[in-house]
Design a protein around this motif. Structure first.
Motif, PDB file in Angstrom:
ATOM      1  N   GLU A   1      35.090  47.395  48.671  1.00  0.00           N
ATOM      2  CA  GLU A   1      36.412  47.187  49.277  1.00  0.00           C
ATOM      3  C   GLU A   1      37.146  48.513  49.378  1.00  0.00           C
ATOM      4  O   GLU A   1      37.127  49.314  48.440  1.00  0.00           O
ATOM      5  CB  GLU A   1      37.248  46.229  48.423  1.00  0.00           C
ATOM      6  CG  GLU A   1      36.988  44.767  48.670  1.00  0.00           C
ATOM      7  CD  GLU A   1      37.802  44.220  49.844  1.00  0.00           C
ATOM      8  OE1 GLU A   1      38.502  45.005  50.492  1.00  0.00           O
ATOM      9  OE2 GLU A   1      37.706  43.012  50.101  1.00  0.00           O
ATOM     10  N   ALA A   2      37.815  48.745  50.510  1.00  0.00           N
ATOM     11  CA  ALA A   2      38.668  49.936  50.631  1.00  0.00           C
ATOM     12  C   ALA A   2      39.814  49.860  49.621  1.00  0.00           C
ATOM     13  O   ALA A   2      40.236  50.878  49.069  1.00  0.00           O
ATOM     14  CB  ALA A   2      39.203  50.049  52.058  1.00  0.00           C
ATOM     15  N   ARG A   3      40.309  48.649  49.385  1.00  0.00           N
ATOM     16  CA  ARG A   3      41.386  48.431  48.414  1.00  0.00           C
ATOM     17  C   ARG A   3      40.753  47.892  47.132  1.00  0.00           C
ATOM     18  O   ARG A   3      40.654  46.678  46.933  1.00  0.00           O
ATOM     19  CB  ARG A   3      42.415  47.471  49.007  1.00  0.00           C
ATOM     20  CG  ARG A   3      43.170  48.068  50.197  1.00  0.00           C
ATOM     21  CD  ARG A   3      43.916  47.026  51.006  1.00  0.00           C
ATOM     22  NE  ARG A   3      44.840  47.659  51.942  1.00  0.00           N
ATOM     23  CZ  ARG A   3      44.495  48.135  53.133  1.00  0.00           C
ATOM     24  NH1 ARG A   3      43.228  48.037  53.546  1.00  0.00           N
ATOM     25  NH2 ARG A   3      45.392  48.709  53.923  1.00  0.00           N
ATOM     26  N   SER A   4      40.340  48.781  46.282  1.00  0.00           N
ATOM     27  CA  SER A   4      39.483  48.420  45.152  1.00  0.00           C
ATOM     28  C   SER A   4      40.206  47.604  44.081  1.00  0.00           C
ATOM     29  O   SER A   4      39.562  46.912  43.292  1.00  0.00           O
ATOM     30  CB  SER A   4      38.893  49.685  44.520  1.00  0.00           C
ATOM     31  OG  SER A   4      39.922  50.557  44.089  1.00  0.00           O
ATOM     32  N   ARG A   5      41.542  47.670  44.008  1.00  0.00           N
ATOM     33  CA  ARG A   5      42.274  46.921  42.981  1.00  0.00           C
ATOM     34  C   ARG A   5      42.647  45.511  43.436  1.00  0.00           C
ATOM     35  O   ARG A   5      43.326  44.782  42.714  1.00  0.00           O
ATOM     36  CB  ARG A   5      43.548  47.676  42.586  1.00  0.00           C
ATOM     37  CG  ARG A   5      43.307  48.934  41.760  1.00  0.00           C
ATOM     38  CD  ARG A   5      44.634  49.537  41.316  1.00  0.00           C
ATOM     39  NE  ARG A   5      44.468  50.664  40.424  1.00  0.00           N
ATOM     40  CZ  ARG A   5      44.306  51.926  40.825  1.00  0.00           C
ATOM     41  NH1 ARG A   5      44.284  52.192  42.125  1.00  0.00           N
ATOM     42  NH2 ARG A   5      44.179  52.912  39.957  1.00  0.00           N
ATOM     43  N   LEU A   6      42.225  45.133  44.618  1.00  0.00           N
ATOM     44  CA  LEU A   6      42.540  43.810  45.138  1.00  0.00           C
ATOM     45  C   LEU A   6      41.844  42.741  44.306  1.00  0.00           C
ATOM     46  O   LEU A   6      40.660  42.879  43.985  1.00  0.00           O
ATOM     47  CB  LEU A   6      42.070  43.714  46.595  1.00  0.00           C
ATOM     48  CG  LEU A   6      42.665  42.602  47.434  1.00  0.00           C
ATOM     49  CD1 LEU A   6      44.049  43.014  47.945  1.00  0.00           C
ATOM     50  CD2 LEU A   6      41.775  42.313  48.620  1.00  0.00           C
ATOM     51  N   ALA A   7      42.574  41.703  43.947  1.00  0.00           N
ATOM     52  CA  ALA A   7      41.994  40.594  43.192  1.00  0.00           C
ATOM     53  C   ALA A   7      41.831  39.389  44.101  1.00  0.00           C
ATOM     54  O   ALA A   7      42.776  39.002  44.796  1.00  0.00           O
ATOM     55  CB  ALA A   7      42.907  40.224  42.017  1.00  0.00           C
ATOM     56  N   GLU A   8      40.621  38.828  44.145  1.00  0.00           N
ATOM     57  CA  GLU A   8      40.410  37.620  44.941  1.00  0.00           C
ATOM     58  C   GLU A   8      39.327  36.768  44.296  1.00  0.00           C
ATOM     59  O   GLU A   8      38.206  37.241  44.084  1.00  0.00           O
ATOM     60  CB  GLU A   8      40.006  37.967  46.370  1.00  0.00           C
ATOM     61  CG  GLU A   8      40.010  36.745  47.256  1.00  0.00           C
ATOM     62  CD  GLU A   8      39.831  37.083  48.715  1.00  0.00           C
ATOM     63  OE1 GLU A   8      39.685  36.149  49.493  1.00  0.00           O
ATOM     64  OE2 GLU A   8      39.837  38.264  49.071  1.00  0.00           O
ATOM     65  N   PRO A   9      39.647  35.512  43.974  1.00  0.00           N
ATOM     66  CA  PRO A   9      40.996  34.956  44.107  1.00  0.00           C
ATOM     67  C   PRO A   9      41.911  35.451  42.990  1.00  0.00           C
ATOM     68  O   PRO A   9      41.442  35.916  41.956  1.00  0.00           O
ATOM     69  CB  PRO A   9      40.765  33.450  43.989  1.00  0.00           C
ATOM     70  CG  PRO A   9      39.554  33.339  43.117  1.00  0.00           C
ATOM     71  CD  PRO A   9      38.678  34.514  43.486  1.00  0.00           C
ATOM     72  N   VAL A  10      43.212  35.360  43.224  1.00  0.00           N
ATOM     73  CA  VAL A  10      44.177  35.739  42.186  1.00  0.00           C
ATOM     74  C   VAL A  10      44.183  34.634  41.143  1.00  0.00           C
ATOM     75  O   VAL A  10      44.318  33.461  41.465  1.00  0.00           O
ATOM     76  CB  VAL A  10      45.586  35.914  42.787  1.00  0.00           C
ATOM     77  CG1 VAL A  10      46.580  36.249  41.683  1.00  0.00           C
ATOM     78  CG2 VAL A  10      45.585  37.008  43.828  1.00  0.00           C
ATOM     79  N   THR A  11      44.048  35.003  39.892  1.00  0.00           N
ATOM     80  CA  THR A  11      44.030  33.989  38.832  1.00  0.00           C
ATOM     81  C   THR A  11      45.332  34.045  38.040  1.00  0.00           C
ATOM     82  O   THR A  11      46.006  35.066  38.016  1.00  0.00           O
ATOM     83  CB  THR A  11      42.852  34.240  37.875  1.00  0.00           C
ATOM     84  OG1 THR A  11      42.930  35.585  37.373  1.00  0.00           O
ATOM     85  CG2 THR A  11      41.551  34.042  38.590  1.00  0.00           C
TER      86      THR A  11
END
Length: 579
Positions: A569-579
């Motif tokens: 991911e270009a946005r490495s800190r993105l959380a999916e799904p958000v818990t």
């Protein structure tokens, strides 16, 4: 909001590094009337609608503007000719009104008329049947700013579209719709919202909801670029996240009033010379319709319609999807398309409504708006063309949670940035070209992407003539456009520029890899990237392209998805799904 802060936002919005930091500070300090979650066309439209009503609004998007469905559509503003068969007269009339507004008042620089041929394949009954539908289409408003239907013999249809097999039709009817670069249009809607005072911030993920007693009172967000978190206080929150609607409703702890089902639509892009035609085509299939859409020097062929239950961020096109499109378009072409002809492929997810309850949600125009909890509104479904109406409905639904009396929507009177002065600049294109040493054709191309904002773009090249040269390996675009994407249009990563601010990722066979380093260096000048960061951005982008290419050779959704999600991911800190 302090008056001085409102004045800062009064001019054309620059979604650049400085405004990004200022926006972060404002999110944590101010109390907003509305927080809009989702930077697709509905979210951007909702922010614009709210801001032009005089409301204090913040728009947050976890990835990039239009990074989901809103950059992966058929790129049409259309009434939906096939909805007439389903007797959806109100939907068609509304969509045609929106198309008219875009062509004439709101976005004439971005939305253009496009001719289509409807090939007739049955004698006697089909021509009067189709003509009656097109007559309704025209009389509902379809022929106000574009020509009405024109009937053609087989010979006339073949003169318009020589690429067709002679036995593929018995005649034809030409009609008009409109098209736009969906990602550019969505980004312009968001910038227009910022122009009118909205705080617009990408790479800002909602990771929780704030509560005050029994109501939603805001959201907690994380900057996925650096990991910072802050709380945004608001009177109401509007969930405009499309296929992520159910995830956000779950995160809020509120029971949803409707469910969203993701349907995958795949398009292929081929060179213009592979299909000899003066117009696009709309072809019937056993399930729906297939569009062949003129797109600059290319054709877009699509779309499929299949359920998707895998990764929502990166839907993968399979070999089966591509073969389906080739099979159906080749059934009418004298010279068939092959896999070698394909320059680009993209897949998007339609957020279709499923399991709605008429008792608990307001259903209209194929979209649903619901107040799922005090202080929280969700909107889903609909179609790109009617985004402005959807946005107005969403703000109306949130009005019950806002102090004071809410003003009515006025976005039908608010041109998007770049619209004012566009027509005069088209007439002055030769002078503008001479002033900057460009070809008049190039200037007209820029005007159709930026409108009157072209002056901002060209100002960045003052004293730097190298920025007015074409990008190597992607000569449809100038180097200055990559710089402007980062300085004014909110691009934060190489992928944002190659896939959405430009469409290099689908318009060239190399899909952006051949110019990735050059573009990364241009963007890096604005965003302060080190040599290591530039190399990392190129590496991540190339890995994305490799994963997409490989997934498109696999036959099943599961295998294609497994390959695509392995790309970084270009946005490495993105959380999916958000818990």
């Amino acid at each position: 909001m302090a008056e001085s802060q409102r004045e800062v936002q009064a001019g054309p919005a620059e979604l650049g590094p400085v405004s990004r930091e200022n926006s972060w500070q404002r999110l944590g300090k101010e109390t907003f009337d509305l927080v809009v979650i989702g930077g697709g066309v509905v979210g951007a439209g909702t922010a614009l609608d709210a801001a032009t009503r005089g409301l204090r609004v913040a728009l947050v998007e976890a990835r990039d503007l239009a990074s989901g469905t809103s950059s992966r559509s058929s790129k049409l503003f259309h009434g939906g000719l096939r909805y007439l068969e389903q007797l959806e007269f109100g939907l068609v009339r509304e969509a045609l009104r929106e198309r008219e507004l875009m062509l004439t008042r709101l976005a004439p620089h971005l939305v253009k008329p496009v001719a289509f041929l409807y090939p007739l394949t049955h004698r006697v009954w089909e021509r009067p049947y189709t003509a009656a539908g097109l007559f309704l289409y025209d009389s509902m408003g379809g022929a106000r700013s574009v020509p009405g239907q024109k009937h053609l013999t087989r010979a006339g249809a073949l003169r318009m579209v020589p690429a067709l097999k002679r036995n593929a039709l018995v005649g034809g009817i030409r009609y008009y719709d409109a098209q736009s670069d969906d990602a550019r249009h969505t980004m312009t809607v968001a910038r227009t919202a910022a122009h009118y005072g909205a705080v617009v911030r990408t790479s800002t993920q909602v990771v929780g909801f704030l509560r005050e007693a029994d109501r939603i009172s805001g959201v907690r967000v994380r900057d996925v670029e650096d990991g910072r978190e802050t709380e945004i206080q608001a009177n109401a929150v509007i969930n405009c996240t499309g296929v992520w609607t159910d995830d956000l409703q779950h995160l809020s702890g509120s029971r949803g009033r409707f469910r969203v089902r993701a349907s995958k639509g795949v398009h292929i892009v081929v060179p213009r010379d592979r299909i000899v035609s003066e117009a696009g085509m709309i072809l019937r299939t056993e399930k729906s319709v297939l569009f062949v859409i003129p797109w600059r020097n290319h054709w877009i062929v699509g779309t499929t319609d299949t359920d998707w239950n895998l990764d929502l961020a990166h839907p993968a096109a399979t070999k089966h999807d591509i073969d389906y499109l080739l099979e159906h378009v080749n059934s009418v072409l004298a010279t068939p398309l092959t896999h070698d002809d394909i320059e680009g492929v993209y897949a998007g997810l339609r957020p279709l409504l499923a399991g709605e309850s008429e008792e608990t949600s307001k259903l209209s125009r194929e979209h649903a708006v619901a107040r799922v909890a005090p202080g929280l509104v969700a909107i889903a479904g609909g179609k790109y063309t009617t985004y402005r109406v959807m946005a107005a409905d969403a703000v109306d639904a949130a009005a019950v949670d806002l102090p004071g009396r809410s003003q009515s929507s006025i976005t039908d009177k608010v041109p998007l940035l770049g619209a004012d002065g566009y027509h005069a600049l088209v007439n002055q294109a030769d002078h503008l070209a001479a002033e900057h040493g460009l070809h008049p054709y190039r200037v007209r191309h820029l005007l159709d992407r930026y409108g009157s904002m072209v002056h901002e773009l060209l100002a960045l090249a003052a004293g730097r003539p190298e920025l007015l040269r074409p990008i190597e390996s992607a000569p449809d675009y100038l180097a200055v456009e990559a710089v402007y994407a980062a300085s004014h249009e909110g691009a934060l990563h190489l992928e944002d520029v190659l896939a959405r601010r430009t469409r290099i990722s689908i318009e060239y066979p190399h899909r952006g890899t051949d110019c990735a380093e050059q573009v990364a260096k241009l963007v890096g000048e604005v965003l302060g990237w080190s040599a290591e960061t530039i190399a990392h951005e190129v590496e991540v982008y190339n890995a994305r392209v490799t994963a997409e290419r490989e997934s498109q050779t696999l036959d099943s959704d599961e295998s294609a998805d497994a390959r695509r999600v392995n790309a970084p991911e270009a946005r490495s800190r993105l959380a999916e799904p958000v818990t």
